[in-house]
Design a protein around this motif. Structure first.
Motif, mmCIF file in Angstrom:
data_model
loop_
_atom_site.group_PDB
_atom_site.id
_atom_site.type_symbol
_atom_site.label_atom_id
_atom_site.label_comp_id
_atom_site.label_asym_id
_atom_site.label_seq_id
_atom_site.Cartn_x
_atom_site.Cartn_y
_atom_site.Cartn_z
ATOM 1 N N GLU A 23 39.211 42.076 33.281
ATOM 2 C CA GLU A 23 38.895 42.515 34.635
ATOM 3 C C GLU A 23 38.970 44.028 34.799
ATOM 4 O O GLU A 23 38.318 44.594 35.683
ATOM 5 C CB GLU A 23 39.823 41.827 35.641
ATOM 6 C CG GLU A 23 39.738 40.305 35.654
ATOM 7 C CD GLU A 23 38.345 39.783 35.974
ATOM 8 O OE1 GLU A 23 37.552 40.514 36.594
ATOM 9 O OE2 GLU A 23 38.052 38.639 35.599
ATOM 10 N N ASP A 24 39.760 44.691 33.998
ATOM 11 C CA ASP A 24 39.778 46.151 34.060
ATOM 12 C C ASP A 24 38.414 46.716 33.671
ATOM 13 O O ASP A 24 37.922 47.663 34.297
ATOM 14 C CB ASP A 24 40.869 46.714 33.140
ATOM 15 C CG ASP A 24 42.264 46.549 33.727
ATOM 16 O OD1 ASP A 24 42.433 46.786 34.934
ATOM 17 O OD2 ASP A 24 43.182 46.172 32.975
ATOM 18 N N ALA A 45 35.962 46.226 36.500
ATOM 19 C CA ALA A 45 36.089 47.218 37.556
ATOM 20 C C ALA A 45 35.466 48.554 37.155
ATOM 21 O O ALA A 45 34.812 49.217 37.969
ATOM 22 C CB ALA A 45 37.556 47.404 37.922
ATOM 23 N N TYR A 94 38.334 39.631 41.175
ATOM 24 C CA TYR A 94 37.499 40.836 41.098
ATOM 25 C C TYR A 94 37.960 41.928 42.060
ATOM 26 O O TYR A 94 38.135 43.094 41.683
ATOM 27 C CB TYR A 94 36.040 40.499 41.419
ATOM 28 C CG TYR A 94 35.366 39.520 40.497
ATOM 29 C CD1 TYR A 94 35.710 39.431 39.138
ATOM 30 C CD2 TYR A 94 34.354 38.681 40.970
ATOM 31 C CE1 TYR A 94 35.068 38.532 38.301
ATOM 32 C CE2 TYR A 94 33.710 37.784 40.136
ATOM 33 C CZ TYR A 94 34.063 37.708 38.809
ATOM 34 O OH TYR A 94 33.429 36.829 37.979
ATOM 35 N N TYR A 113 41.211 43.946 41.355
ATOM 36 C CA TYR A 113 41.033 44.844 40.206
ATOM 37 C C TYR A 113 40.113 46.016 40.563
ATOM 38 O O TYR A 113 40.341 47.157 40.116
ATOM 39 C CB TYR A 113 40.485 44.080 39.007
ATOM 40 C CG TYR A 113 41.561 43.450 38.162
ATOM 41 C CD1 TYR A 113 42.182 44.163 37.150
ATOM 42 C CD2 TYR A 113 41.969 42.137 38.388
ATOM 43 C CE1 TYR A 113 43.186 43.588 36.375
ATOM 44 C CE2 TYR A 113 42.967 41.556 37.632
ATOM 45 C CZ TYR A 113 43.586 42.287 36.617
ATOM 46 O OH TYR A 113 44.577 41.719 35.866
ATOM 47 N N LYS A 155 42.231 48.327 42.622
ATOM 48 C CA LYS A 155 43.163 49.059 41.746
ATOM 49 C C LYS A 155 42.458 50.222 41.062
ATOM 50 O O LYS A 155 42.981 51.345 41.011
ATOM 51 C CB LYS A 155 43.761 48.114 40.701
ATOM 52 C CG LYS A 155 44.699 48.803 39.705
ATOM 53 C CD LYS A 155 45.405 47.780 38.829
ATOM 54 C CE LYS A 155 44.514 47.219 37.748
ATOM 55 N NZ LYS A 155 44.411 48.124 36.585
ATOM 56 N N SER A 190 42.874 38.445 31.798
ATOM 57 C CA SER A 190 43.573 39.066 32.921
ATOM 58 C C SER A 190 44.341 38.046 33.744
ATOM 59 O O SER A 190 45.333 38.390 34.383
ATOM 60 C CB SER A 190 42.579 39.799 33.822
ATOM 61 O OG SER A 190 41.901 40.809 33.104
ATOM 62 N N MET A 211 48.056 39.757 37.357
ATOM 63 C CA MET A 211 47.943 40.601 38.545
ATOM 64 C C MET A 211 49.300 41.139 39.000
ATOM 65 O O MET A 211 49.612 41.189 40.193
ATOM 66 C CB MET A 211 47.247 39.834 39.669
ATOM 67 C CG MET A 211 45.894 39.269 39.266
ATOM 68 S SD MET A 211 45.069 38.340 40.548
ATOM 69 C CE MET A 211 44.412 39.680 41.542
#
Length: 635
Positions: A174-175, A178, A211, A214, A217, A430, A439
């Motif tokens: 997920e990083d 993003a 989603y 992330y 973030k 993730s 998370m």
């Protein structure tokens, strides 16, 4: 202007063909690349590209005037992966608003979940201006969200829907999702520069619960983000771990819809005990005193889920229970949403096993702590009208409890396997990671949101079983303020504190905009893009606490009972079933006091999933996904 309507000639149907590429369960995904149409400008992205992306010809079967709209693929700027793109389709709210560089009006983005679902599911079935009916005809959606604000529906991560990706260019986690998303947005605002400083409202549902946090973030980590994030809104979101958003709320789902177990009080008590044994019966306090313990999962002997984590089991369930892409079986009029289940246990055998578990006070050896799967199996085997589907493999609409139609009209494109790390057999690391916990950044995220005045909205459909609600956490008071739709009808519960808003929508399932479009529209207009203060907790000059719109004690019990009617039959021969009045009255008398007493279990009876003191195990109320959001987020 360049006419590009042929790209969407089958927008109501053919978009799902591209989703089929993600239906594999193993192996390497295919490479794909964006289409190039006549008139594409040379050079870098700039406002010169607006004409290229604008859809100018009438779309087939769209018989009403559409607002100006733009669509196409834009790269995410991933090094060595030039074909990694996201697809967008944007509709403006007023003439000239989307391309304006002089307005400060808010705009919105919509993301569907999956992981791997095209956001055209949202556009064409939920909240966009074009709505596909069960017979594949189209009509104008009078509750389209782009009538409230300029809206952009985006297929993402790369390779989803009309988005493209190299076979080695799918996201790893997920990083990376993003990072790709902001690479796309950097290009988007070069084409539409007016969007950069306008307040962005980032909205989505289901797996967008992964989603959006992330993405948020990543936004906080950027020195110069390309957009101005003002608010995030997550509906029925799969936030944190599978234990949190699916297993803990099972008892609350049964309280909301006791029809699932035929109003059987003995069965209800059995599920309460199973949740206690697994450590899933946690109590809410207002305000909450500290964080809840880390939740773990004990698997049973069921070969379909044995050895899986709760999050991995949730991912497998998405493919098992969701509706299949209707084009995959075009020759059939309707689709089957559930994989075939084993029906080898007779009712007598199953009840004997249940009674044994009740007597022994042990975790069920077959299901383990998969109390959600056990709930579905019980309904399909023993409860009318869901039991009508038993001989054909079993059917339970996990997205919309009162919908027991079988077969149903095809609609859902969200049952997708996304090839994380370029392999369909991989799950999302993730969410499946153990160290750190899934998370784990949510507390820091909430702190940053407060510091930067970014509002957070959590909304939930009351009829969802897959990711059901149960109140909210870290609020100082129980949510108990009613809100109403434009017809003055009760629409659910709302509560607002410290820039956080929680909204429960009555008569809505997992897909709020699809199952209750009118209330979904009012919710977005008033609580996402509007400044409606209903449910807002405030202190007056004397220090007394007031709640805008008042509080209703009957709404403060953290359970909003669902509708009495259960629909069954097929999509074309719908019937309605009501349980006998005496049965319902007996249940109401029972439930009034049943959950006031804790389920007591001793340490030797607790499976490996329960790793905290018995005093905590004896708490009586299961925890839903929405609650954990507010537990983890430091407000």
């Amino acid at each position: 202007m360049v006419s590009r309507s042929h790209a969407f000639a089958y927008a109501a149907v053919a978009s799902f063909v591209l989703l089929a590429k993600a239906q594999q369960s193993s192996g390497t995904p295919p490479s794909s690349w964006p289409q190039v149409y006549p008139g594409m400008p040379n050079g870098n992205y700039s406002p010169e590209w607006q004409d290229y992306f604008q859809v100018t010809d009438n779309l087939p079967n769209v018989t009403w005037p559409l607002a100006r709209n733009w669509a196409g693929n834009i790269p995410v700027q991933r090094e060595d992966h030039p074909n990694d793109t996201l697809f967008f389709w944007a509709f403006e709210s007023q003439e000239g608003s989307f391309t304006s560089t002089s307005t400060d009006a808010p705009w919105g983005i919509w993301l569907n979940g999956g992981p791997g679902s095209s956001s055209l599911v949202g556009l064409l079935f939920e909240n966009g201006p074009i709505h596909v009916q069960n017979n594949y005809s189209l009509f104008e959606n009078q509750y389209a969200w782009n009538t409230i604000a300029d809206y952009v529906w985006i297929d993402q991560p790369v390779g989803v829907g009309f988005g493209t990706a190299d076979s080695t260019g799918y996201i790893v986690d997920e990083d990376q999702m993003a990072t790709d998303f902001f690479g796309f947005l950097e290009n988007l605002v070069k084409v539409f520069p007016g969007l950069a400083k306008r307040p962005l409202h980032l909205t989505g549902e289901s797996y967008a619960g992964m989603y959006i946090p992330y993405i948020t973030k990543a936004y906080f980590e950027m020195e110069n983000p390309p957009v101005t994030l003002a608010k995030i809104a997550i509906g029925d979101g799969s936030i944190a771990s599978g234990e949190t958003f699916e297993l803990l709320p099972v008892v609350s789902a049964l309280e909301t819809y006791p029809q699932i177990i035929g109003y059987d009080t003995t069965v209800f008590q059995y599920f309460r005990e199973q949740e206690a044994l697994c450590g899933y019966n946690l109590t809410l306090e207002y305000p909450q005193n500290g964080h809840f313990p880390t939740l773990t999962y004990t698997s049973g002997a069921d070969p379909n889920t044995s050895g899986m984590s709760a999050s991995g089991r949730y991912r497998a369930r998405q493919g098992q229970f969701s509706k299949k892409l209707f084009l995959a079986k075009m020759e059939q009029k309707y689709n089957t949403r559930l994989a075939k289940r084993s029906t080898s246990l007779s009712k007598r055998e199953r009840l004997r096993a249940r009674d044994l578990a009740v007597q022994n006070g042990t975790i069920d050896t077959w299901y383990g702590c998969d109390v959600y799967d056990e709930m579905l199996d019980y309904a399909i085997n023993f409860t009318f009208p869901w039991s009508l589907s038993k001989d054909s493999g079993g059917m339970f609409d996990v997205y919309n409890i009162p919908d027991a139609l079988n077969p149903e009209a095809p609609m859902d494109g969200s049952s997708i396997n996304y090839p994380f790390g370029n392999d369909y057999s991989n799950g999302d690391p993730s969410i499946e990671s153990v160290d750190p916990l899934p998370m784990a950044f949510l507390t820091e995220l909430a702190t940053n949101a407060t510091a930067q005045n970014i509002s957070v909205v959590i909304f939930s459909g009351n009829d969802d079983s897959l990711i059901p609600h149960l109140g909210s956490q870290s609020f100082t008071r129980k949510p108990s303020t009613p809100w109403y739709n434009d017809d003055g009808q009760f629409a659910g519960i709302v509560h607002q504190e410290r820039n956080w808003t929680y909204v429960l929508v009555e008569h809505a399932g997992h897909l709020v905009g699809y199952t209750n479009p009118q209330s979904g529209f009012v919710f977005v207009r008033e609580f996402v893009f509007g400044s409606n203060q209903t449910g807002l907790v405030a202190n007056n000059s004397s220090g007394a606490v007031t709640v805008m719109g008042g509080e209703v004690s009957s709404l403060a019990n953290e359970i909003m009972t669902g509708q009495a009617a259960i629909y069954y039959g097929s999509a074309t021969t719908e019937s309605t079933y009501y349980f006998p009045t005496a049965t319902v009255e007996a249940w109401n008398a029972y439930i009034a006091t049943a959950t006031t007493q804790p389920v007591i279990v001793s340490p030797r009876q607790i499976g490996s999933s329960a790793s905290w003191p018995v005093a905590q195990i004896c708490r009586t109320i299961a925890l839903g996904s929405v609650i954990m959001v507010f537990t983890l987020f430091a407000l």
